[in-house]
Design a protein around this motif. Structure first.
Motif, PDB file in Angstrom:
ATOM      1  N   ASP A 289      28.067 -27.417   8.541  1.00  0.00           N
ATOM      2  CA  ASP A 289      29.147 -28.403   8.646  1.00  0.00           C
ATOM      3  C   ASP A 289      30.372 -27.837   9.358  1.00  0.00           C
ATOM      4  N   LEU A 290      30.596 -26.526   9.221  1.00  0.00           N
ATOM      5  CA  LEU A 290      31.759 -25.894   9.855  1.00  0.00           C
ATOM      6  C   LEU A 290      31.496 -25.482  11.302  1.00  0.00           C
ATOM      7  N   GLY A 291      30.279 -25.735  11.788  1.00  0.00           N
ATOM      8  CA  GLY A 291      29.998 -25.504  13.198  1.00  0.00           C
ATOM      9  C   GLY A 291      29.071 -24.346  13.517  1.00  0.00           C
ATOM     10  N   ALA A 292      28.506 -23.689  12.501  1.00  0.00           N
ATOM     11  CA  ALA A 292      27.577 -22.595  12.781  1.00  0.00           C
ATOM     12  C   ALA A 292      26.367 -23.128  13.544  1.00  0.00           C
ATOM     13  N   ASP A 293      25.884 -22.340  14.489  1.00  0.00           N
ATOM     14  CA  ASP A 293      24.711 -22.732  15.273  1.00  0.00           C
ATOM     15  C   ASP A 293      23.418 -22.383  14.568  1.00  0.00           C
ATOM     16  N   ASP A 294      23.490 -21.394  13.680  1.00  0.00           N
ATOM     17  CA  ASP A 294      22.332 -21.032  12.875  1.00  0.00           C
ATOM     18  C   ASP A 294      22.814 -20.308  11.631  1.00  0.00           C
ATOM     19  N   TYR A 295      21.933 -20.191  10.639  1.00  0.00           N
ATOM     20  CA  TYR A 295      22.272 -19.598   9.353  1.00  0.00           C
ATOM     21  C   TYR A 295      21.072 -18.774   8.915  1.00  0.00           C
TER      22      TYR A 295
ATOM     23  N   ASN B  80      37.587 -15.272   3.522  1.00  0.00           N
ATOM     24  CA  ASN B  80      36.385 -16.064   3.503  1.00  0.00           C
ATOM     25  C   ASN B  80      35.831 -16.244   4.921  1.00  0.00           C
ATOM     26  N   GLY B  81      34.540 -16.017   5.084  1.00  0.00           N
ATOM     27  CA  GLY B  81      33.909 -16.205   6.383  1.00  0.00           C
ATOM     28  C   GLY B  81      33.885 -17.657   6.831  1.00  0.00           C
ATOM     29  N   TYR B  82      33.898 -18.582   5.868  1.00  0.00           N
ATOM     30  CA  TYR B  82      33.927 -19.998   6.225  1.00  0.00           C
ATOM     31  C   TYR B  82      35.207 -20.347   6.986  1.00  0.00           C
ATOM     32  N   SER B  83      36.336 -19.870   6.475  1.00  0.00           N
ATOM     33  CA  SER B  83      37.602 -20.182   7.155  1.00  0.00           C
ATOM     34  C   SER B  83      37.659 -19.497   8.518  1.00  0.00           C
ATOM     35  N   LEU B  84      37.053 -18.315   8.616  1.00  0.00           N
ATOM     36  CA  LEU B  84      36.990 -17.619   9.902  1.00  0.00           C
ATOM     37  C   LEU B  84      36.132 -18.409  10.886  1.00  0.00           C
ATOM     38  N   CYS B  85      35.024 -18.951  10.418  1.00  0.00           N
ATOM     39  CA  CYS B  85      34.153 -19.783  11.259  1.00  0.00           C
ATOM     40  C   CYS B  85      34.941 -20.973  11.802  1.00  0.00           C
ATOM     41  N   THR B  86      35.716 -21.609  10.940  1.00  0.00           N
ATOM     42  CA  THR B  86      36.542 -22.744  11.351  1.00  0.00           C
ATOM     43  C   THR B  86      37.563 -22.321  12.404  1.00  0.00           C
ATOM     44  N   SER B  87      38.214 -21.186  12.185  1.00  0.00           N
ATOM     45  CA  SER B  87      39.215 -20.690  13.149  1.00  0.00           C
ATOM     46  C   SER B  87      38.591 -20.386  14.501  1.00  0.00           C
ATOM     47  N   ILE B  88      37.418 -19.774  14.486  1.00  0.00           N
ATOM     48  CA  ILE B  88      36.727 -19.427  15.735  1.00  0.00           C
ATOM     49  C   ILE B  88      36.351 -20.693  16.494  1.00  0.00           C
ATOM     50  N   LYS B  89      35.799 -21.668  15.797  1.00  0.00           N
ATOM     51  CA  LYS B  89      35.373 -22.912  16.445  1.00  0.00           C
ATOM     52  C   LYS B  89      36.573 -23.704  16.962  1.00  0.00           C
ATOM     53  N   ARG B  90      37.687 -23.604  16.276  1.00  0.00           N
ATOM     54  CA  ARG B  90      38.897 -24.292  16.730  1.00  0.00           C
ATOM     55  C   ARG B  90      39.413 -23.674  18.029  1.00  0.00           C
ATOM     56  N   ALA B  91      39.262 -22.354  18.153  1.00  0.00           N
ATOM     57  CA  ALA B  91      39.759 -21.636  19.337  1.00  0.00           C
ATOM     58  C   ALA B  91      38.883 -21.860  20.568  1.00  0.00           C
ATOM     59  N   GLY B  92      37.609 -22.100  20.388  1.00  0.00           N
ATOM     60  CA  GLY B  92      36.684 -22.289  21.503  1.00  0.00           C
ATOM     61  C   GLY B  92      35.290 -22.520  20.970  1.00  0.00           C
ATOM     62  N   ASP B  93      34.387 -22.888  21.835  1.00  0.00           N
ATOM     63  CA  ASP B  93      33.034 -23.199  21.372  1.00  0.00           C
ATOM     64  C   ASP B  93      32.114 -21.992  21.512  1.00  0.00           C
TER      65      ASP B  93
END
Length: 179
Positions: free
Chosen positions: A92-98, A59-72
């Motif tokens: 909500d998961l931290g994407a800057d745009d959609y 899931n790309g959502y969980s990947l987004c969460t992992s990326i944001k957890r690792a750095g901004d």
């Protein structure tokens, strides 16, 4: 140079994005799976990520969460999922745009520019070009080495002018960005 990672499982979209982004002077890498993406992010430093939500191995959502957890790292989600719940979840998961597929390459290009300008200048609290020097932390501005007396608001206003060189800034836009 600005490094962009495309995380997408459709090879034709990857090729089109690579052509566009390389023509604009970016260094572009790609990953077609969640696993490849995590390996790329661990090996290299990226300034922006273009992320599809539907990947073959996760899931790309969980990947987004992992990326944001690792750095901004700024993330723009590029997906066919255009329902309100998906869009809200992405933000909500931290994407800057959609951006939903199909999308305009010109609009994507402009959104990338805006996000990169914002993130680069937010990370640079000191600006110097030989003539003008701005120290945002200490609210100091110097012109030709001579310190000018400025208020914190004037300093933030000057920064907005630098961020948006050559662009018309309306009163309402400046108010929104300053406060």
């Amino acid at each position: 140079m600005t490094n962009i990672l495309i995380i997408e499982d459709d090879i034709s979209i990857i090729k089109n994005l690579q052509l566009l982004l390389k023509d604009e002077g970016f260094i572009v890498s790609s990953a077609m799976t969640r696993k490849e993406a995590l390996e790329e992010i661990e090996k290299n430093q990226y300034d922006l990520i273009l992320l599809d939500l539907t990947l073959p191995d996760g899931n790309g959502y969980s990947l987004c969460t992992s990326i944001k957890r690792a750095g901004d790292i700024p993330i723009i989600i590029l997906t066919a999922m255009n329902d309100e719940a998906s869009i809200v979840t992405g933000f909500d998961l931290g994407a800057d745009d959609y951006i939903t597929k199909p999308f305009s390459m010109k609009i994507l290009s402009r959104k990338i520019d805006v996000i990169l300008k914002r993130t680069v200048l937010v990370s640079q609290l000191i600006f110097e070009d030989g003539y003008l020097s701005i120290d945002m932390d200490n609210v100091k501005v110097s012109v030709k080495g001579r310190e000018c007396s400025v208020t914190p608001t004037e300093c933030r206003l000057l920064r907005q002018f630098l961020l948006n060189r050559g662009q018309l800034l309306t009163y309402d836009l400046l108010l929104e960005r300053l406060w």
